[in-house]
Design an enzyme around this catalytic site. Structure first.
Site, mmCIF file in Angstrom:
data_model
loop_
_atom_site.group_PDB
_atom_site.id
_atom_site.type_symbol
_atom_site.label_atom_id
_atom_site.label_comp_id
_atom_site.label_asym_id
_atom_site.label_seq_id
_atom_site.Cartn_x
_atom_site.Cartn_y
_atom_site.Cartn_z
ATOM 1 N N HIS A 45 -1.331 -12.547 -2.236
ATOM 2 C CA HIS A 45 -2.388 -13.224 -1.483
ATOM 3 C C HIS A 45 -2.038 -14.670 -1.146
ATOM 4 O O HIS A 45 -2.881 -15.402 -0.627
ATOM 5 C CB HIS A 45 -3.717 -13.103 -2.229
ATOM 6 C CG HIS A 45 -4.239 -11.690 -2.235
ATOM 7 N ND1 HIS A 45 -5.293 -11.256 -3.000
ATOM 8 C CD2 HIS A 45 -3.839 -10.592 -1.536
ATOM 9 C CE1 HIS A 45 -5.513 -9.964 -2.782
ATOM 10 N NE2 HIS A 45 -4.622 -9.538 -1.903
ATOM 11 N N HIS A 70 0.813 -1.212 0.000
ATOM 12 C CA HIS A 70 0.000 0.000 0.000
ATOM 13 C C HIS A 70 0.852 1.270 0.000
ATOM 14 O O HIS A 70 0.432 2.303 -0.514
ATOM 15 C CB HIS A 70 -0.961 0.000 1.192
ATOM 16 C CG HIS A 70 -2.112 -0.932 1.011
ATOM 17 N ND1 HIS A 70 -3.290 -0.824 1.695
ATOM 18 C CD2 HIS A 70 -2.267 -2.006 0.193
ATOM 19 C CE1 HIS A 70 -4.128 -1.783 1.318
ATOM 20 N NE2 HIS A 70 -3.513 -2.520 0.413
#
Ligand code: HEB
Length: 650
Positions: free
Chosen positions: A251, A88
C-alpha cells in the site's frame, strides 16, 4: 536492491508432463474445446530458453508510464494496478492443500477473474496483451503477471529479490474450482458463514483474496480485523513480519477506487462482453469503481518508501464513509496533502493487534526503511513463488538462492552402489520376513506401503511433498496416524542402508527401491526405478502436508488423488491394487475390483464409488476384465507416484 547473483539454471525439463493436465477440464467443456497455444510444458520451456528477459523488462518499464485512454493510469503510472494484479494472482495460494497461486495464470479465467476482489483485473490483461503477443510462447501469462509486478515495484524504486520463471499456463480455470465460489467448493470445502470461512479455504470470504477491507463482515472494528488478517495470512504460510511488510509495502503504491456508491457493474461472468463498466460517470480514471473504497495511502503513490508506516503510526485516524459509501479512515483535522490520504480498516488493524505484535512491526518499519526493504523483498518473492515448489523448478537468469520455504535438499551424491546388488539384498530380506512371519504370509506388503506413504505426500498443486528427502523418517511425518507401524519397516531397512550408505545410497532411494521390489515380488510387473534422490536433514518440509489424511467420503478421496496430480484411471488402478494387497495371500491383481463388481459384495463407503460412480465404474469394469492391462497400468501409475517429485534440473 539489485538482483542477486544468479546461480543455476539449466532451462531444461523442470516440468514433466505428469504435472499438467492433472486438473479436470472446466465443467461442460470437452478437452478439444480448450485453447492449445502454449500449453505443453515442453514447448513453453524450449521457448522460455530463448526469451530475452532484459527486453521484456525494458518493455514493461516503458509500459508503466504510457497511459492509454482505454483505461488511464492513475498518477500516470500503471504500477499500482499491476502490483495488485500480481498479489491477487499469487495470493490465492493456501498452504493447506497447495492450491492457488499464479502458476497456471488461471486468474485470466473463471471463477477467479469474476471474484469481487479481482474487479478490473480484466483491464490490466487487455493492457498487457501487446507485450504477451510480442514475446509469445516463452512468456507465460503466469510469468508475465508476476514479472509485471516486479518491474512495477522496481520502476517505482522498490526492492525486489529476484524472479523465478517457469509458470506453465493452464488452458482453463478449473484449477481454481476448489477455491470457490463454485458448487464443488461448496460441497467439499463449505463455508457456512461467509465472512468467517475456515481453512482449507484461504480467505475469510469466498470471492475475496484474504479479508474484507472494511473489517469482519464489513464491520469497521480494527481489533477484530487484526485477528482475521493473522488467520488468513497464516493460511498462506506468512508470519507476522511478512504480513505487515506485505500490507504496508504494497500500500505504498497506488490507490483504491470507489468514486460513487453505484458499483462496478456486472462481472465478466455476468456480462462477458462488457465486464465491470463502472457506474460512476465515465467509469474510468477518476470515475473508476473497483472496491468502492476511495483514495491513496500515501502522498506519493508512485514512489517506494516507508511513509505508509510513518503515517499510520504518527497520525490520528478517524472513521468515515467515503464517496463509495463504505467505511474507511482519514487523518483527523488534516490539512494540505495529508487530507487526501486514507487507510482501510485492515490497515488500521495493524495498530490494534490484540497480540501487540503488528504494532511493534509498524514501529520498526516506520523507523527503519532498510529493514522494510529487506522484509518486503523477501516476503514478496515468497508470495510470488511459494506455489512453484522446490527451487529446481525455477528457470531464468534472475533466480535467487534457495529460500528456507523452498526446503532445499542437499545435492545427491554420486551413486556407487550397484542397484542390482541393493535389489538382491532387498529380495533376500523380503524372503526372510516371509519365513519369519508367524502366519506364514509373505509380508512384502509393508515395504510397498512405506514407499507409497513416502511418495504419496506429493502435491501437484504446489510441487511439495514426495519421497525425495525421505522426510518420513522424521517428525512430524513419522507421527501421522496413517504412518503407524512404518518405523518397524524402516528399522528392517536399516541393515541395508548401513551397508550401502557409504556408497551413495540415500534413504529416499532405498525406500522407493524396496517398495518397487516388494511390488514386483507381490506379482507386479518389473518397475522402472530412477535413482538420484537425496536425504533431508529434518522433517521441516512436510510440517503442513497432512490435510485429509483419512478421507471421509468419496469426494475427499477423489480430491486427494487429484491433489497428487493423478487421473481417475490412476486412482482406480492404484486403489484396486492397494486393496488387493490387503487380502490374505496378498497378490497384486485385479481381484479386488473383480469382487467389488459382484452382486452383494460388502465394500467400504469409499470403495462403493468405484462401483457406482458412472465414470469410475466404467474404468473399474475395464480393469476387472483384463488383469494384464491392470498390471501394466498399475506399474505405470506406481512409477508416476514414486517419481512425481523428481524435478530434472541442476
Ligand atoms: Fe491491497 C489496493 C485491500 C493487502 C497491494 N488493496 C487495494 C484495494 C483494496 C485493498 C480494497 C483497492 C482496490 C481498488 O482499486 O479499489 N489489500 C487489501 C486488503 C489486504 C491487502 C484487505 C489484506 C489486509 N495489498 C495487499 C498486499 C499487497 C497489496 C499484501 C501487496 C503486497 N493493494 C495493493 C496495491 C493496490 C491495492 C498495489 C493499489 C491498486 C491500484 O493502484 O490500482
Amino acid at each position: 536492491m539489485a538482483y542477486l547473483p544468479v546461480l543455476l539454471v539449466l532451462p531444461l525439463l523442470a516440468v514433466s508432463d505428469s504435472h499438467v493436465g492433472s486438473y479436470p477440464a472446466a465443467a461442460g467443456m470437452r478437452s478439444d474445446d480448450l485453447p492449445r497455444w502454449g500449453y505443453t510444458p515442453e514447448d513453453y520451456v524450449a521457448a522460455l530458453a530463448k526469451l530475452d528477459f532484459e527486453a521484456v523488462k525494458t518493455d514493461l518499464t516503458a509500459f508503466m508510464t504510457q497511459s492509454q485512454d482505454f483505461w488511464p493510469a492513475d498518477y500516470g503510472h500503471y504500477g499500482g494496478l499491476l502490483i495488485r494484479q500480481a498479489w491477487h494472482c499469487a495470493g490465492t495460494y493456501r498452504s493447506s492443500d497447495g492450491r492457488g497461486g499464479c502458476d497456471g495464470g488461471s486468474q485470466r479465467f473463471g471463477p477467479s477473474l469474476s471474484w469481487e476482489d479481482n474487479a478490473n483485473l480484466d483491464k490490466s490483461k487487455t493492457l498487457l496483451w501487446p507485450i504477451k503477443e510480442k514475446f509469445g510462447l516463452g512468456l507465460s501469462w503466469g510469468d508475465l503477471i508476476i514479472l509485471a509486478g516486479n518491474v512495477a515495484i522496481e520502476s517505482m524504486g522498490g526492492p525486489v529479490l529476484g524472479f523465478c520463471a517457469g509458470r506453465v499456463d493452464a488452458a482453463d480455470g478449473s484449477q481454481d474450482e476448489l477455491l470457490g465460489p463454485t458448487a464443488r467448493q461448496e460441497s467439499l470445502f463449505p463455508c457456512p458463514v461467509n465472512g468467517d470461512c475456515k481453512a482449507p479455504l484461504g480467505p475469510d470470504t469466498v470471492g475475496l483474496i484474504y479479508v474484507n477491507p472494511q473489517g469482519p463482515m464489513a464491520n469497521p472494528i480494527p481489533r477484530l480485523s487484526a485477528g482475521q488478517i493473522r488467520d488468513t495470512f497464516g493460511r498462506m504460510g506468512m508470519n507476522d513480519s511478512e504480513t505487515v511488510a506485505l500490507i504496508g509495502g504494497g500500500h505504498a503504491f497506488g490507490k483504491t477506487h470507489g468514486a460513487c456508491p453505484e458499483g462496478p457493474g456486472p462481472s465478466p461472468q455476468e456480462d462477458p462482453t462488457r465486464p465491470w463498466p463502472g457506474k460512476c460517470g465515465s467509469g474510468k480514471g477518476k470515475d473508476a469503481y473497483t472496491s468502492g473504497l476511495e483514495g491513496p495511502w500515501t502522498t506519493n503513490p508512485t514512489q517506494w518508501d516507508n511513509s505508509y508506516f510513518k503515517h499510520l503510526q504518527s497520525l490520528t485516524w478517524e472513521l468515515y464513509k467515503g464517496p463509495g459509501n463504505k467505511w474507511q479512515w482519514r487523518v483527523q483535522n488534516a490539512t494540505g496533502a495529508l487530507s487526501g490520504i486514507m487507510m482501510l480498516t485492515t490497515d488500521i488493524a495493524l495498530l490494534e493487534d490484540p497480540e501487540g505484535s503488528y504494532q511493534k512491526l509498524v514501529r520498526e518499519f516506520a523507523e527503519d526503511a532498510a529493514k522494510l526493504d529487506h522484509a518486503f523483498a523477501h516476503a514478496w518473492y515468497k508470495l510470488a513463488t511459494r506455489d512453484m515448489g522446490p527451487v529446481t523448478r525455477c528457470l531464468g537468469k534472475d533466480v535467487p538462492p534457495a529460500q528456507p520455504w523452498q526446503y532445499p535438499l542437499p545435492a545427491p551424491s554420486q551413486p556407487q552402489a550397484k542397484l542390482s546388488k541393493v535389489r538382491a539384498e532387498v529380495v533376500k530380506m523380503l524372503n526372510r520376513s516371509k519365513t519369519e512371519s508367524a502366519e506364514g504370509f509373505f509380508s512384502a506388503v509393508p515395504f510397498a506401503r512405506l514407499a507409497w506413504r513416502c511418495a504419496s505426500t506429493f502435491r501437484a498443486t504446489d510441487y511439495r511433498g514426495g519421497c525425495n528427502g525421505a522426510r518420513i523418517r522424521f517428525s512430524p511425518e513419522k507421527d501421522w496416524p496413517v504412518n503407524k507401524g512404518l518405523d518397524q519397516v524402516l528399522e528392517s531397512l536399516q541393515l541395508i542402508q548401513d551397508r550401502f550408505a557409504g556408497r551413495g545410497l540415500p534413504w529416499a532411494d532405498l525406500i522407493v527401491l524396496a517398495g518397487n521390489t516388494a511390488v514386483e515380488e507381490l506379482g507386479g510387473k518389473k518397475m522402472q526405478f530412477c535413482s538420484g534422490r537425496s536425504d533431508a536433514a529434518d522433517g521441516q518440509g512436510s510440517h503442513d502436508l497432512d490435510l485429509d489424511l483419512q478421507p471421509k467420503s468419496w469426494a475427499t478421496v477423489r480430491e486427494s488423488f487429484e491433489r497428487m496430480g493423478l487421473s481417475a484411471r490412476e486412482m482406480v488402478v492404484l486403489s484396486g491394487g492397494a486393496r488387493a494387497l490387503g487380502f490374505a495371500g496378498a497378490q497384486l491383481s485385479n481381484s479386488y475390483l473383480t469382487r467389488l463388481l459382484g452382486i452383494g459384495h460388502a465394500a467400504s463407503e469409499t470403495d462403493l464409488m468405484f462401483k457406482f460412480d458412472p465414470v469410475l465404474a466404467a474404468i473399474t469394469q475395464e480393469y476387472a476384465s483384463d488383469n494384464g492391462l491392470f498390471l501394466e497400468d498399475f506399474a505405470q501409475a506406481w512409477t508416476k507416484v514414486m517419481d512425481a517429485d523428481r524435478f530434472k534440473g541442476p
